[in-house]
Design an enzyme around this catalytic site. Sequence first.
Site, PDB file in Angstrom:
ATOM      1  N   ARG A  34      32.411 -11.542  -7.000  1.00 45.92           N
ATOM      2  CA  ARG A  34      32.915 -13.061  -7.136  1.00 45.92           C
ATOM      3  C   ARG A  34      31.506 -13.951  -6.836  1.00 45.92           C
ATOM      4  O   ARG A  34      31.029 -14.810  -7.632  1.00 45.92           O
ATOM      5  CB  ARG A  34      33.949 -13.360  -6.446  1.00 45.92           C
ATOM      6  CG  ARG A  34      34.396 -14.988  -6.511  1.00 45.92           C
ATOM      7  CD  ARG A  34      35.312 -15.391  -5.590  1.00 45.92           C
ATOM      8  NE  ARG A  34      34.679 -15.467  -4.127  1.00 45.92           N
ATOM      9  CZ  ARG A  34      35.452 -16.110  -3.398  1.00 45.92           C
ATOM     10  NH1 ARG A  34      36.520 -16.936  -3.655  1.00 45.92           N
ATOM     11  NH2 ARG A  34      35.075 -16.409  -2.084  1.00 45.92           N
TER      12      ARG A  34
ATOM     13  N   TYR B  58      34.454 -24.657  -8.263  1.00 41.05           N
ATOM     14  CA  TYR B  58      34.738 -23.453  -8.814  1.00 41.05           C
ATOM     15  C   TYR B  58      36.426 -23.385  -8.153  1.00 41.05           C
ATOM     16  O   TYR B  58      36.793 -23.963  -6.994  1.00 41.05           O
ATOM     17  CB  TYR B  58      34.038 -22.128  -8.232  1.00 41.05           C
ATOM     18  CG  TYR B  58      34.609 -21.557  -7.105  1.00 41.05           C
ATOM     19  CD1 TYR B  58      35.506 -20.594  -7.026  1.00 41.05           C
ATOM     20  CD2 TYR B  58      34.062 -21.960  -5.808  1.00 41.05           C
ATOM     21  CE1 TYR B  58      35.833 -19.934  -5.835  1.00 41.05           C
ATOM     22  CE2 TYR B  58      34.358 -21.442  -4.677  1.00 41.05           C
ATOM     23  CZ  TYR B  58      35.542 -20.350  -4.625  1.00 41.05           C
ATOM     24  OH  TYR B  58      35.740 -19.722  -3.517  1.00 41.05           O
TER      25      TYR B  58
ATOM     26  N   PHE C  52      30.228 -14.794   0.013  1.00 43.17           N
ATOM     27  CA  PHE C  52      29.326 -15.739  -0.703  1.00 43.17           C
ATOM     28  C   PHE C  52      29.753 -17.072  -0.124  1.00 43.17           C
ATOM     29  O   PHE C  52      28.745 -18.078   0.527  1.00 43.17           O
ATOM     30  CB  PHE C  52      29.548 -15.762  -2.164  1.00 43.17           C
ATOM     31  CG  PHE C  52      28.700 -16.697  -2.825  1.00 43.17           C
ATOM     32  CD1 PHE C  52      27.507 -16.607  -3.307  1.00 43.17           C
ATOM     33  CD2 PHE C  52      29.523 -18.026  -3.081  1.00 43.17           C
ATOM     34  CE1 PHE C  52      26.713 -17.863  -4.021  1.00 43.17           C
ATOM     35  CE2 PHE C  52      28.877 -19.008  -3.981  1.00 43.17           C
ATOM     36  CZ  PHE C  52      27.485 -18.952  -4.338  1.00 43.17           C
ATOM     37  N   ASP C  53      30.908 -17.572  -0.140  1.00 44.57           N
ATOM     38  CA  ASP C  53      31.325 -19.094   0.431  1.00 44.57           C
ATOM     39  C   ASP C  53      30.842 -19.317   1.806  1.00 44.57           C
ATOM     40  O   ASP C  53      30.301 -20.138   1.855  1.00 44.57           O
ATOM     41  CB  ASP C  53      33.042 -18.914   0.062  1.00 44.57           C
ATOM     42  CG  ASP C  53      33.355 -18.708  -1.211  1.00 44.57           C
ATOM     43  OD1 ASP C  53      32.984 -17.626  -1.783  1.00 44.57           O
ATOM     44  OD2 ASP C  53      34.253 -19.603  -1.610  1.00 44.57           O
ATOM     45  N   THR C  54      31.221 -18.299   2.814  1.00 41.09           N
ATOM     46  CA  THR C  54      30.858 -18.425   4.127  1.00 41.09           C
ATOM     47  C   THR C  54      29.481 -18.964   3.997  1.00 41.09           C
ATOM     48  O   THR C  54      28.808 -19.442   4.988  1.00 41.09           O
ATOM     49  CB  THR C  54      31.346 -17.299   5.125  1.00 41.09           C
ATOM     50  OG1 THR C  54      32.815 -17.117   4.737  1.00 41.09           O
ATOM     51  CG2 THR C  54      31.067 -17.546   6.355  1.00 41.09           C
TER      52      THR C  54
END
Length: 411
Positions: A94, A112, A204-206
Amino acid sequence: MTTSADASPAPRPAHPPQRSTSPVLDVVVPVYNEETDLAPCVRRLHAYLSDALPYPFRITVADNASTDSTLAIAQALAEELPEVEVRHLDQKGRGRALNAAWSASDAQVLAYMDVDLSTDLAALFPLVAPLISGHSDLAIGSRLARGARVVRGPKREFISRCYNLILRGALAARFTDAQCGFKAIRADVARELLPLVEDTGWFFDTELLVLAQRSGLRIHEVPVDWVDDPNSSVDIVATATADLKGVARMIRGFARGTLPISQIRAQLGRHPIAVTEPGVPPRLARQLVRFAAIGVGSTLAYLVLYLLLRTGVGAQAANLIALLVTAVANTAANRRFTFGVRGSKGAGRHQFEGLIVFGLGLALTSGSLALLHAGAEPGRFAELVVLVLANLVATVLRFLLFRNWVFRKNR
C-alpha cells in the site's frame, strides 16, 4: 487513463501547478484484489466529490499487483468516468502504491482513502480544506479524537490504542491516530517528505506522520465516523509486527542522525516561533520537563549517597559530599539536555557558575539541617524530610539561575 509506475516521473516545478487542467484534489484509492468493492467505492466517491467539492478533482485507482479482475474493473471505470485514472504497479504494498501515485500527481492536494469506505465521506471536505487554504500541511482522519464515532470490535480497538500508545512513548508522536485510512497532504510538502519514507507497506502512514511532526509541520486532525469492515483482509499480526519493526528502524535513524529533519524544516520554513514578548519565554515548558526529570534523578542519587555516607561521617559532611557530586553531574546533564549547549566551549565556566549555584543549594540544605539539629537529636527520617523540602526550594532557585544566568544565550 492507465499509467505504469515503471516510468520515472518527470521533474516537477517548485510550487503546485496552477493550470486549469490540473485538479486541486487527487484522491488515491490503493487496491489489491478488490474486485468486489472497487466499483461501488469509486462510483460513490465520484458522486460525492461531484456534488460536494467546489474544485476540480481526480480519483486515482492505484492497483498494486492485483491477481484478480481489479485492474480490468478499474480501467472500465476510467472509461466510464472522466475524472478517474488508473495507475498499475507490478509489486504489492500500500505504501508503495501511495508513494508512486502521489509522486506522479500534478494536483495541489493529495489524499487517499481505503476502498471499503469505512470512513464517512462527510469528513473529506473538512480534511482537505485546511490544506487547500494553506493553513495546514497534512491532515488525518482520527478515530481516537474527541468527537469521533467508531463501530468496531474490541480486538481491533485494543490493538489500535496500544499501537498509538507505543508511538507516543517511543517516537513522541502527538497525533492521535496513525492508522486510519483517511489522510491528505499538500503536494509541495509531499515532494520533500516522500523520498525519505522507506516503508512500502502499512507503516507508510506512521513514518510519514512522524517525519512531518519532527520537521515542525502542522498536522490537522478531523474526528471521523468510522465503521469497521468485517470482511477486511488485513493480517493484523503481520501488520503489527511490521509496524513495530518500523518503529525500531525510525528510533535508530533518529539516534544516528541519518534523517535530515533540520534540512526539511529549513526548506519548508517551519522554524520555531521566536517569542519576544516579555513574560513568555521560549521553550519554557520543554525545559521545565527536562529539568524536572534530571532533578528527580539527581535528588534520588543525592539521597542514596547521603545515606551511604551518613553511616561513616556526620550529617553536614555527608550532605556536602553528596550534594557536590550530584551538582556536577546535574550541571552537565542540564547543560546538554535542558538548555541544548553542546561542545566543550564554555564548559569550564558553566561548571564554575554551577558550583556557585550549588553553594546556594548547600546553604539552604545545610541551614535546614542546622536548624533541625538545634533542638533534640532527630531521626534519619526527619533528616530526609527536611532535606527533600530544602532541595525542592533549591531546585526552583537552580532552574531560575541556570536559565537566566549560567546558560543564558547572548549573555
